[in-house]
Design a protein around this motif. Sequence first.
Motif, PDB file in Angstrom:
ATOM      1  N   THR A 103     -14.524  40.017 -36.107  1.00 13.52           N
ATOM      2  CA  THR A 103     -13.841  39.370 -34.988  1.00 13.52           C
ATOM      3  C   THR A 103     -14.445  39.793 -33.661  1.00 13.52           C
ATOM      4  O   THR A 103     -14.820  38.957 -32.830  1.00 13.52           O
ATOM      5  CB  THR A 103     -12.342  39.726 -35.012  1.00 13.52           C
ATOM      6  N   VAL A 120      -8.620  33.486 -36.373  1.00 17.25           N
ATOM      7  CA  VAL A 120      -7.350  33.862 -36.990  1.00 17.25           C
ATOM      8  C   VAL A 120      -7.631  34.945 -38.033  1.00 17.25           C
ATOM      9  O   VAL A 120      -8.780  35.137 -38.435  1.00 17.25           O
ATOM     10  CB  VAL A 120      -6.649  32.642 -37.658  1.00 17.25           C
ATOM     11  N   SER A 126      -4.069  40.726 -37.348  1.00 12.18           N
ATOM     12  CA  SER A 126      -3.362  40.067 -36.239  1.00 12.18           C
ATOM     13  C   SER A 126      -2.568  41.047 -35.384  1.00 12.18           C
ATOM     14  O   SER A 126      -2.071  40.677 -34.318  1.00 12.18           O
ATOM     15  CB  SER A 126      -2.452  38.968 -36.781  1.00 12.18           C
ATOM     16  N   ARG A 151      -3.839  39.707 -28.869  1.00 13.01           N
ATOM     17  CA  ARG A 151      -4.026  39.742 -30.324  1.00 13.01           C
ATOM     18  C   ARG A 151      -4.357  38.356 -30.861  1.00 13.01           C
ATOM     19  O   ARG A 151      -4.315  37.360 -30.159  1.00 13.01           O
ATOM     20  CB  ARG A 151      -2.754  40.293 -30.994  1.00 13.01           C
ATOM     21  N   LEU A 152      -4.724  38.330 -32.187  1.00 12.55           N
ATOM     22  CA  LEU A 152      -4.986  37.047 -32.843  1.00 12.55           C
ATOM     23  C   LEU A 152      -3.664  36.324 -33.106  1.00 12.55           C
ATOM     24  O   LEU A 152      -2.655  36.986 -33.255  1.00 12.55           O
ATOM     25  CB  LEU A 152      -5.716  37.296 -34.183  1.00 12.55           C
ATOM     26  N   PRO A 153      -3.660  34.974 -33.195  1.00 10.62           N
ATOM     27  CA  PRO A 153      -4.811  34.083 -33.011  1.00 10.62           C
ATOM     28  C   PRO A 153      -5.309  34.072 -31.568  1.00 10.62           C
ATOM     29  O   PRO A 153      -4.528  34.220 -30.641  1.00 10.62           O
ATOM     30  CB  PRO A 153      -4.270  32.711 -33.433  1.00 10.62           C
TER      31      PRO A 153
END
Length: 441
Positions: A103, A120, A126, A151-153
């Motif tokens: 990521t 994602v 996440s 943070r993700l998404p």
Amino acid sequence: MHHEDPQPMEFGPLGPLKGAATVPGDKSISHRALMFSALARGRSRIEGLSGGGDVMSTAAAMRAMGATIERAADGAWEVDGVGTGCLLQPANALDMGNSGTSTRLLMGLVASHPITVTFVGDASLSKRPMNRVIEPLSRIGAEFTAAPGGRLPLTVRGICPATPASHVLKVASAQVKSALLLAGLNTPGETRVFEPIPTRDHSERMLRHFGVDVRVGEHDGGRDIRLMGEAELQARAVKVPGDPSSAAFLAAAALIVPGSDVLIQGVSINPLRAGLFELLQLMGGDLVFENARDADGEPVADIRVRHSKLRAVTVPDRLVPSMIDEFPIWFVTAAFADGTSRAEGLGELRVKESDRIAAMAAGLAAIGVRAEESPEGLAIEGNGGTPVRGGGTIASQLDHRIAMSFAIAGLHADQPIGIDDMAPVATSFPPFRETIESLAA
């Protein structure tokens, strides 16, 4: 890669571990080999690539952005790259599974390309903070939309041309450094990164291997890295050495199980990754490097480890960055040493796949080991090498390193140790159990 079905397992004594073993290809080097090959013009060939889930997340992402990545009949991987600046807009969000490295590095890569990409990941990923990458990449002109807390998404809107910048790292993080260097590849002019505390340098070494102009200077105890964009990467053959983070589990097992004598073959001993091995030697561990050699700019050796009487140690600050991923297994090893071992300055462990300080303290208590938690560290009371009590079931918290660390503890325990879920181990060391059992046979 989402883990729907937990895989509970028990680990108990199997007797002495003997013989030779290999571990999967280094995860850090595997991620970079795929990314750089995908950016190069022409066909690169990668031998020894890690087959773990994290690295496969990187492969899927690079395919989605235009690279052709296929496994050859002989097990090597062949990558036809798109060329720097030529990444394609992916059709869908990129699923990073559990991989923080994928990521953060890909955020950097995308930041200087004229594409918009959404990342994602699974429940564990996440929760992990991405602001440390978002902030410096925003300075070169990329735009980010993230879930609360960075943070993700998360969506990156890349910019081309990006603005070259000089960065001073606030956190000792090879992922942040690498993200900035990857962004620099497609940025005109010089990208500079100064890291006050040196971190693993796989990106710098491998970028040079692919023909990129990367210069590293040292001052004030830190490292000043300069990269000239817009860089043309040349296709290359890459041989990925064994992962020292995976080798750490086998080394620990050999040290704590009486009668063991294990040779772990072809492991990366990059000085910025080998802190654990040096620390185990400081504790009196019989651990030696044999057949030292070079593989595409990375130092490699076979590691011979024999059962040893270990003494407690306070971890020197200088070793912390070079063993940050190995602390869970070191905590377990310290439980078998003579005296109380201590480590501090480990705040980074609280934002890994799990809060590794809290998870390890709880797990050690569950198997009868006294451990005292501090805000940035842990003190572990060793038992002098006798078996730990064991029993109980460890909550691995979707963290592969927690799961494997307590599995190793079970090899020298009075009662088998249960792990609630071994499925996450597939992210880094799929044949973990088989490897241990083959050494015990």
